[in-house]
Design a protein around this motif. Structure first.
Motif, mmCIF file in Angstrom:
data_model
loop_
_atom_site.group_PDB
_atom_site.id
_atom_site.type_symbol
_atom_site.label_atom_id
_atom_site.label_comp_id
_atom_site.label_asym_id
_atom_site.label_seq_id
_atom_site.Cartn_x
_atom_site.Cartn_y
_atom_site.Cartn_z
ATOM 1 N N ASP A 9 0.865 -1.300 0.042
ATOM 2 C CA ASP A 9 0.100 -0.045 -0.251
ATOM 3 C C ASP A 9 0.812 1.140 -0.140
ATOM 4 O OD1 ASP A 9 -2.624 -1.296 -0.142
ATOM 5 O OD2 ASP A 9 -2.802 -1.222 1.934
ATOM 6 N N ARG A 10 1.999 1.233 0.843
ATOM 7 C CA ARG A 10 2.777 2.454 0.942
ATOM 8 C C ARG A 10 3.744 2.641 -0.697
ATOM 9 N NH1 ARG A 10 5.145 1.335 7.020
ATOM 10 N NH2 ARG A 10 3.515 2.269 7.920
ATOM 11 N N ARG A 11 3.897 1.534 -1.165
ATOM 12 C CA ARG A 11 4.796 1.742 -2.551
ATOM 13 C C ARG A 11 3.735 2.149 -3.490
ATOM 14 N NH1 ARG A 11 5.979 -3.550 -1.375
ATOM 15 N NH2 ARG A 11 5.256 -4.166 -3.390
ATOM 16 N N LYS A 12 2.251 1.855 -3.482
ATOM 17 C CA LYS A 12 1.334 2.029 -4.203
ATOM 18 C C LYS A 12 1.048 3.658 -4.268
ATOM 19 C CE LYS A 12 -2.424 -0.282 -4.545
ATOM 20 N NZ LYS A 12 -3.410 -1.195 -3.786
ATOM 21 N N ALA A 13 1.147 4.073 -2.864
ATOM 22 C CA ALA A 13 0.765 5.348 -2.820
ATOM 23 C C ALA A 13 1.622 6.285 -3.245
ATOM 24 C CB ALA A 13 0.470 5.686 -1.356
ATOM 25 N N ILE A 14 3.051 6.058 -2.955
ATOM 26 C CA ILE A 14 4.163 6.849 -3.300
ATOM 27 C C ILE A 14 4.597 6.933 -4.560
ATOM 28 C CG2 ILE A 14 6.255 5.519 -2.932
ATOM 29 C CD1 ILE A 14 7.275 7.860 -1.110
ATOM 30 N N LEU A 15 4.059 5.690 -5.520
ATOM 31 C CA LEU A 15 4.537 5.716 -6.971
ATOM 32 C C LEU A 15 3.332 5.881 -7.676
ATOM 33 C CD1 LEU A 15 7.076 2.647 -6.492
ATOM 34 C CD2 LEU A 15 7.594 4.979 -6.960
ATOM 35 N N GLY A 16 2.182 5.935 -7.138
ATOM 36 C CA GLY A 16 0.936 6.243 -7.781
ATOM 37 C C GLY A 16 0.532 4.955 -8.655
ATOM 38 N N HIS A 17 0.672 3.527 -8.128
ATOM 39 C CA HIS A 17 0.106 2.602 -8.692
ATOM 40 C C HIS A 17 -1.147 2.413 -8.163
ATOM 41 C CE1 HIS A 17 4.610 1.156 -9.051
ATOM 42 N NE2 HIS A 17 4.343 1.740 -10.047
ATOM 43 N N GLU A 18 -2.021 1.910 -9.203
ATOM 44 C CA GLU A 18 -3.374 1.482 -8.867
ATOM 45 C C GLU A 18 -3.856 0.073 -8.546
ATOM 46 O OE1 GLU A 18 -6.255 3.484 -9.894
ATOM 47 O OE2 GLU A 18 -4.708 5.193 -9.788
ATOM 48 N N THR A 19 -2.657 -0.750 -8.881
ATOM 49 C CA THR A 19 -2.947 -2.258 -8.361
ATOM 50 C C THR A 19 -1.771 -2.534 -7.749
ATOM 51 O OG1 THR A 19 -2.242 -3.233 -10.660
ATOM 52 C CG2 THR A 19 -4.532 -2.600 -10.362
ATOM 53 N N GLY A 20 -2.027 -3.847 -7.036
ATOM 54 C CA GLY A 20 -1.023 -4.642 -6.269
ATOM 55 C C GLY A 20 0.035 -5.218 -7.307
ATOM 56 N N ALA A 21 -0.589 -5.511 -8.444
ATOM 57 C CA ALA A 21 0.155 -6.262 -9.655
ATOM 58 C C ALA A 21 1.010 -5.227 -10.195
ATOM 59 C CB ALA A 21 -0.830 -6.710 -10.698
ATOM 60 N N GLU A 22 0.714 -3.851 -10.299
ATOM 61 C CA GLU A 22 1.661 -2.992 -10.869
ATOM 62 C C GLU A 22 2.662 -2.840 -9.853
ATOM 63 O OE1 GLU A 22 1.097 1.348 -13.020
ATOM 64 O OE2 GLU A 22 -0.246 0.858 -11.427
ATOM 65 N N ALA A 23 2.500 -2.824 -8.530
ATOM 66 C CA ALA A 23 3.382 -2.521 -7.643
ATOM 67 C C ALA A 23 4.391 -3.659 -7.448
ATOM 68 C CB ALA A 23 2.597 -2.237 -6.111
ATOM 69 N N ALA A 24 3.917 -4.891 -7.628
ATOM 70 C CA ALA A 24 4.747 -5.838 -7.515
ATOM 71 C C ALA A 24 5.588 -6.036 -8.741
ATOM 72 C CB ALA A 24 3.848 -7.305 -7.614
ATOM 73 N N HIS A 25 5.065 -5.672 -9.943
ATOM 74 C CA HIS A 25 5.855 -5.420 -11.349
ATOM 75 C C HIS A 25 7.083 -4.533 -11.356
ATOM 76 C CE1 HIS A 25 6.958 -5.509 -15.575
ATOM 77 N NE2 HIS A 25 6.762 -3.987 -15.700
ATOM 78 N N PHE A 26 6.710 -3.403 -10.671
ATOM 79 C CA PHE A 26 7.890 -2.591 -10.544
ATOM 80 C C PHE A 26 8.886 -2.555 -9.488
ATOM 81 C CE2 PHE A 26 5.602 0.271 -13.371
ATOM 82 C CZ PHE A 26 6.602 1.310 -13.638
ATOM 83 N N SER A 27 8.477 -3.628 -8.657
ATOM 84 C CA SER A 27 9.554 -3.749 -7.516
ATOM 85 C C SER A 27 10.107 -5.326 -7.649
ATOM 86 C CB SER A 27 9.118 -3.856 -6.188
ATOM 87 O OG SER A 27 7.780 -4.573 -6.018
ATOM 88 N N LYS A 28 9.818 -6.178 -8.826
ATOM 89 C CA LYS A 28 10.070 -7.595 -8.815
ATOM 90 C C LYS A 28 11.674 -7.622 -8.986
ATOM 91 C CE LYS A 28 10.193 -7.831 -14.040
ATOM 92 N NZ LYS A 28 9.468 -8.465 -15.019
ATOM 93 N N SER A 29 12.584 -6.639 -9.087
ATOM 94 C CA SER A 29 13.982 -6.829 -9.012
ATOM 95 C C SER A 29 14.564 -6.734 -7.735
ATOM 96 C CB SER A 29 14.781 -5.927 -9.894
ATOM 97 O OG SER A 29 14.520 -4.455 -9.668
ATOM 98 N N ALA A 30 13.580 -6.668 -6.571
ATOM 99 C CA ALA A 30 14.009 -6.364 -5.205
ATOM 100 C C ALA A 30 14.828 -7.594 -4.832
ATOM 101 C CB ALA A 30 12.943 -6.038 -4.354
ATOM 102 N N ASP A 31 16.019 -7.445 -4.097
ATOM 103 C CA ASP A 31 16.860 -8.676 -3.608
ATOM 104 C C ASP A 31 15.923 -9.378 -2.656
ATOM 105 O OD1 ASP A 31 18.615 -10.494 -2.150
ATOM 106 O OD2 ASP A 31 20.194 -9.278 -2.815
#
Length: 147
Positions: free
Chosen positions: A102-124
C-alpha cells in the motif's frame, strides 16, 4: 503541489494520485530521504513545474524522459538509463527497505498490487526478508530495475 512537507500530484498517464514526502521531517525510514533534490531545486529558478526548458517552458513527459536519458549519458552512466528505470529502482529499494504494498502504491501512484509487484520485482529477496543490511555483491545489484 508541495504543502506541509508533502508533494501531492496527479500522475498524467494513469490519473492516479501520488503523495511523496518532501522533507526529512515527514519521511518514513524506508524512503531513504536525502536533501539532494531540495538543494537542487533551491539552486534553480522558480517555476510552476520542476523540469523546464532553457527558455523556462515546461517540458512534455516524453521530452523530459529523453532529457533525463541524455543527461545520464552525458554524466558517463551506462546506456539505457532512464527515468522509468529510476522509478523501478526506487520501487525495489522501497520493497527491500520494508515498505508495504500500500505504501509503494501510494508513493509511486500505482493503482493495483500487480503494478506495485511488477515495478519492484527486481528487489533482492534476501534483503526483503532480512532487511537492507544483507550484503549484495555488485554483480547482483538491481541491473534490470534501472533500464
Amino acid at each position: 503541489m508541495v504543502k506541509g512537507g508533502w508533494l501531492t500530484m496527479t500522475r498524467r498517464k494513469s490519473g492516479s494520485l501520488a503523495v511523496i514526502p518532501w522533507t526529512a521531517v515527514n519521511t518514513p525510514d524506508w524512503f531513504e530521504w536525502t536533501d539532494d533534490l531540495d538543494l537542487s531545486l533551491g539552486a534553480s529558478p522558480r517555476h510552476m513545474t520542476y523540469i523546464v526548458t532553457a527558455g523556462g517552458k515546461p517540458r512534455s513527459e516524453k521530452c523530459a524522459s529523453q532529457w533525463f536519458s541524455k543527461a545520464c549519458r552525458a554524466a558517463g552512466l551506462e546506456n539505457g538509463k532512464s527515468a522509468h528505470g529510476l522509478r523501478k529502482l526506487r520501487a525495489s529499494m522501497f520493497r527491500e527497505n520494508g515498505a508495504s504494498e500500500d505504501r509503494r502504491k501510494a508513493i509511486l501512484g500505482h493503482e493495483t498490487g500487480a503494478e506495485a509487484a511488477h515495478f519492484s520485482k527486481s528487489a533482492d529477496m534476501r534483503r526483503v526478508i532480512s532487511g537492507t543490511e544483507f550484503p549484495t555483491p555488485a554483480s547482483q545489484s538491481s541491473k534490470s530495475a534501472y533500464k
